[in-house]
Scaffold this active site. Structure first.
Site, short mmCIF file in Angstrom:
data_model
loop_
_atom_site.label_atom_id
_atom_site.label_comp_id
_atom_site.label_asym_id
_atom_site.label_seq_id
_atom_site.Cartn_x
_atom_site.Cartn_y
_atom_site.Cartn_z
N HIS A 370 0.80 -1.23 0.00
CA HIS A 370 0.00 0.00 0.00
C HIS A 370 0.83 1.28 0.00
CE1 HIS A 370 -4.16 -1.48 0.55
NE2 HIS A 370 -3.60 -2.50 1.16
N LYS A 561 -9.73 13.43 4.10
CA LYS A 561 -8.88 12.24 4.13
C LYS A 561 -7.89 12.40 5.27
CE LYS A 561 -7.71 12.95 -0.10
NZ LYS A 561 -7.40 11.99 -1.14
N ARG A 562 -7.15 11.33 5.54
CA ARG A 562 -6.11 11.37 6.57
C ARG A 562 -5.12 12.50 6.26
NH1 ARG A 562 -1.17 8.47 6.60
NH2 ARG A 562 -1.86 7.41 4.70
N LYS A 567 -0.30 14.18 1.01
CA LYS A 567 -1.65 14.39 0.50
C LYS A 567 -1.93 15.88 0.21
CE LYS A 567 -3.48 10.22 2.71
NZ LYS A 567 -3.92 9.46 1.53
N THR A 669 -9.14 5.94 -2.46
CA THR A 669 -10.49 5.46 -2.73
C THR A 669 -11.51 6.57 -2.55
OG1 THR A 669 -10.66 4.60 -0.46
CG2 THR A 669 -10.06 3.03 -2.19
N LYS A 673 -15.21 7.45 -4.50
CA LYS A 673 -16.48 7.74 -3.82
C LYS A 673 -17.08 9.04 -4.32
CE LYS A 673 -14.51 5.28 0.05
NZ LYS A 673 -13.60 5.42 1.18
#
Length: 837
Positions: A370, A561-562, A567, A669, A673
């Protein structure tokens, strides 16, 4: 208690009426005898608990039916090992998958309650940190829906991912005691428990066959107790289970200490033992935290393998046949100690020879990676490993020795490459590389998006591809449409169903049929109405959670998100500051009204991520109080992001932020969504964004920034963020606002580390991508004003999202890796569906 359901009863057949009466009777029984309530003191919480127990009964019937079917057919089974399962709420998902939602809704209305209100009393089962755990949950749903004999194994943490509170702009962590009020759908298997050892030493002996055998003598023993969570498939009788292990002391307390008056010491061992399943991701900055984390990993795989082998032995097969009946998927490196544990069982308990044991083990395990970041690959100090799991370290050394000997004999790697593939990392501090163990001990290794799978073969596992070229493959992630469309956005699901039928619920490629209605004005108007209703609901949620009033007509631009630097939530808030400055400097400028929404948690020890959260909240405080921008820009941070919150945010979103540095996100992901719910994506060519672009077409997505190869080249050439800062006066002035405390007047210098990071190092190339991001956001703003074309793009995003179903992913795993069957569908024994009006 009598349920008044005259309207519902008039719509049902005689058989359905009998089934409904039976369910009402069960519900009334649980309300009175399990919950201990009567009609005069009922609350929503009581209804939720009674309903949970009622559905639990229904699930157990099907679970037993499914297990009986598996016993009769004895198909090959798959076991999904994961230290995380981010399940969220269970009850509504179960009602939808079982086809009971409308029936239960009407039943509760008969006694004066609304199902939507009742469902709010369920606490999220936050037994995971982010995408990895949520992926595991989606996979379980798809396995059950596709009738795959598949089961999850993990840990039943007492406290899941922490509850996040924002105070003075900063994240504070509070315990998440998710099961404080009980879990009505949980099945406690008090008859299933296994002993798990730690510490101690190994001894050698000569077996009856004259072979030297090893025995591990642990100093500490803990019991693993099974708790099952039924996983129902959609519109099928199949109900699989997620089995989570809770740690229990092998002794309640030491009676000798107790009798001598040392009461604390008497229960100390019990407390220490049960700490293993106390908390998800203990802080591993301390030695105790590291020991506990490694304990958790071994605890889970040791108990799970014992459980699997006992079930296998019921059929009295030879262990040589294990790979024909068992497949174990390692969800990242956390459960990879299972490879050494199964070797220990075969070598020490079964007295197999090495080659036979290794052949079996390496045909059972497969490994999902991952991450592409070398620093994120899990490793443990040899000293710690030797202390906690001495026998396993011996086995790992032997695995490594034999592997390296074989590689050297084949002369296919350089000595530098041999060092890269070694399980043991040499140096001042020897470490055990768990990813290398997983690659060597598995028969398949997959990434989770096409780009990611390609990158791991070119970077972190490049040397391994020369040794095992056949092992590596790709399995692009997916999401379950049951939760992320039917459950989270029923209005959109109903609109789609009216146009193309409901086959898309189990074959998401059927959404392609929506393309024929893209130019239909009536369908466009219906689509806009559904989206606007969802935006209004999101506005109410934001007001409730934060006190901030937003305009639902504005573009709702979301990044949830985290929190991690790669990110790049920081890039987003920098652009918000730029937009704020432009409005302040030119109040008459034409600006597309925008609401920028953030949500997510930072790891408790991740200082920079937590500082970015504080910057976002401080910027929000300034922007939202400035009357000059009131109608054109709002910034919102929704605290305590979790699965149930995502289900409410995503349907009301217009723009999805997927802006990680190219080459850093494995898949993502949340991008899927948002796409499935009609939001458009702004993103880099990273992770699954690459495949979303291929599916939806470049005119229906907003791609910006450096490509992966350009990122690598720029870093190799010696990246200097100041080269980009000096070229962009806007960017330079934004950074000055941060440095000069514009957003931290009461805390001078608090954001200094952010400024220094961006100005001097900028590891994730925000400065290099800012101009492209800004220009693309300007194009997004212009396009949003063209309501008709934006709606067309939204429809096409949904219509072309078929690839990103977890059903497709599981089909690929089942066929190409696990070699497990998709059993024939057996229709549900009873489906409660309201007839169409």
């Amino acid at each position: 208690m009598v349920v008044n359901n005259s309207r519902l009863i008039n719509l049902l057949s005689e058989e359905q009426k009998a089934d409904l009466a039976s369910m009402e009777k069960q519900f009334a029984h649980h309300l009175e005898y399990t919950i201990g309530k009567n009609r005069y003191n009922l609350k929503n919480e009581d209804i939720y608990k009674a309903l949970g127990h009622t559905i639990r009964d229904f699930l157990i019937d099907r679970l037993n039916f499914t297990q009986e079917r598996y016993r009769e057919q004895n198909p090959k089974k798959v076991y999904y090992f994961s230290l995380e399962f981010l399940m969220g709420r269970t009850l509504m998902n179960a009602l939808i998958n079982l086809g009971l939602y409308e029936t239960i809704q009407e039943m509760l209305r008969g006694i004066g309650f609304e199902l939507t209100d009742v469902l709010e009393f369920e606490t999220d089962a936050g037994l995971g940190n982010g995408g990895l755990g949520r992926l595991a949950a989606c996979f379980l749903d798809s396995m059950a829906t596709l009738n795959v004999p598949g089961f999850g194994y993990g840990i039943r943490y007492d406290y899941g991912i922490f509850n996040q509170i924002i105070a003075n702009g900063s994240q504070l962590e509070m315990p998440d005691h998710w099961d404080a009020d009980g879990v009505p759908y949980e099945v406690v298997r008090s008859d299933i428990s296994f002993s798990v050892g730690f510490f101690g030493h190994t001894e050698t002996r000569v077996s009856g066959k004259g072979k030297i055998q090893h025995d591990w003598v642990p100093d500490e023993t803990v019991l693993a107790s099974a708790h099952d969570y039924p996983i129902p498939g959609f519109n099928t009788s199949t109900v699989n289970y997620l089995r989570l292990w809770a740690a229990k002391s092998s002794e309640e307390f030491n009676l000798d200490y107790f009798n001598h008056g040392d009461y604390m010491k008497a229960v100390q061992d019990k407390s220490i033992s049960e700490n293993i399943s106390k908390v998800l991701y203990p802080n591993d900055t301390t030695e105790q935290g590291k020991v506990l984390r490694l304990k958790q990993q071994y605890f889970m795989v040791c108990a799970s393998l014992q459980d699997i082998l006992i079930q296998f032995r019921e059929f009295k097969y030879n262990l040589k046949e294990l790979p024909d009946f068992i497949a174990i998927q390692l969800n990242d490196t956390h459960p990879s100690i299972g490879i050494a544990e199964l070797m220990r069982v075969f070598l020490d308990n079964e007295e197999m020879d090495w080659d036979q044991a290794w052949e079996i083990v390496t045909k059972v395990f497969s490994y999902t990676n991952h991450t592409v970041l070398p620093e994120a690959l899990e490793s443990w100090r040899v000293e710690l490993f030797e202390k906690l799991l001495p026998r396993h370290l011996e086995i790992i050394y032997e695995i490594n020795h034999r592997f390296l000997t074989e590689v050297r004999n084949k002369c296919i790697l350089t000595e530098a490459e041999i060092q890269q593939v070694s399980i043991i990392e040499e140096g001042n501090e020897k470490r055990v590389r768990m990813a290398n163990l997983a690659v060597i001990g598995s028969f398949r290794v997959n990434g989770v998006a096409a780009l990611h799978s390609d990158l791991i073969q070119k970077t972190i596992f490049h040397a391994f591809t020369k040794v095992f070229p056949e092992k590596f493959n790709n399995k692009t992630n997916g999401i379950t449409p049951r939760r992320w469309l039917l459950q989270s956005n029923p209005s959109l699901a109903n609109l789609i169903s009216k146009k193309i039928g409901n086959e898309f619920t189990t074959n998401l490629y059927k959404l392609k049929d929506l393309e024929q209605y893209v130019e239909d004005p009536d369908f466009q108007n219906d689509w806009k109405k559904v989206k606007f209703t969802a935006k209004n609901e999101l506005a109410r949620l934001i007001k409730s959670e934060t006190g901030i009033t937003i305009d639902p007509n504005s573009m709702i631009d979301v990044q949830i998100k985290r929190f991690h630097e790669y990110k790049r939530q920081l890039l987003n808030i920098l652009r918000v500051i730029a937009l704020y400055r432009r409005i302040k400097e030119n109040p008459n400028a034409e600006i597309t009204p925008r609401t920028v929404v953030f949500g997510g948690k930072a790891a408790p020890g991740y200082y920079m991520a937590k500082l970015i959260i504080k910057l976002i909240n401080n910027v929000a405080w300034v922007v939202n109080r400035d009357k000059d921008v009131a109608e054109r820009l709002k910034v919102v941070f929704i605290p305590n992001y979790r699965v149930s919150l995502a289900e409410k945010i995503i349907p009301g979103s217009n723009l999805s932020e997927q802006i990680s540095t190219a080459g850093t996100e494995a898949s993502g992901t949340s991008n899927m969504k948002f796409m499935l719910n009609g939001a458009l994506t702004i993103g880099t060519l990273d992770g699954a964004n690459v495949e979303i672009l291929e599916e939806v077409g470049e005119e229906n997505i907003y791609i910006f920034g450096l490509h992966t190869e350009e990122v690598f080249r720029m870093k190799e050439a010696g990246y200097r963020p100041t080269d980009h800062i000096h070229k962009n006066e806007d960017l330079h002035r934004i950074l000055l606002m941060i440095r000069e405390n514009f957003f931290s007047m009461g805390e001078p210098g608090v954001f200094g580390p952010i400024y220094d990071s961006l100005f001097y190092t900028d590891n994730y190339l925000l400065m290099a991508d800012f101009t492209s991001y800004d220009e693309t956001q300007n194009r997004v703003a212009r396009d949003f004003l063209d309501e008709t074309n934006w709606t067309k793009k939204s429809i096409l995003n949904v219509a072309r999202s078929g690839k990103f179903s977890s059903d497709r992913t599981i089909r690929e795993y089942a066929k190409e890796i696990w070699k497990v069957p998709l059993l024939d569908t057996i229709p549900p024994q009873t489906i409660y569906k309201l007839p169409q009006n």
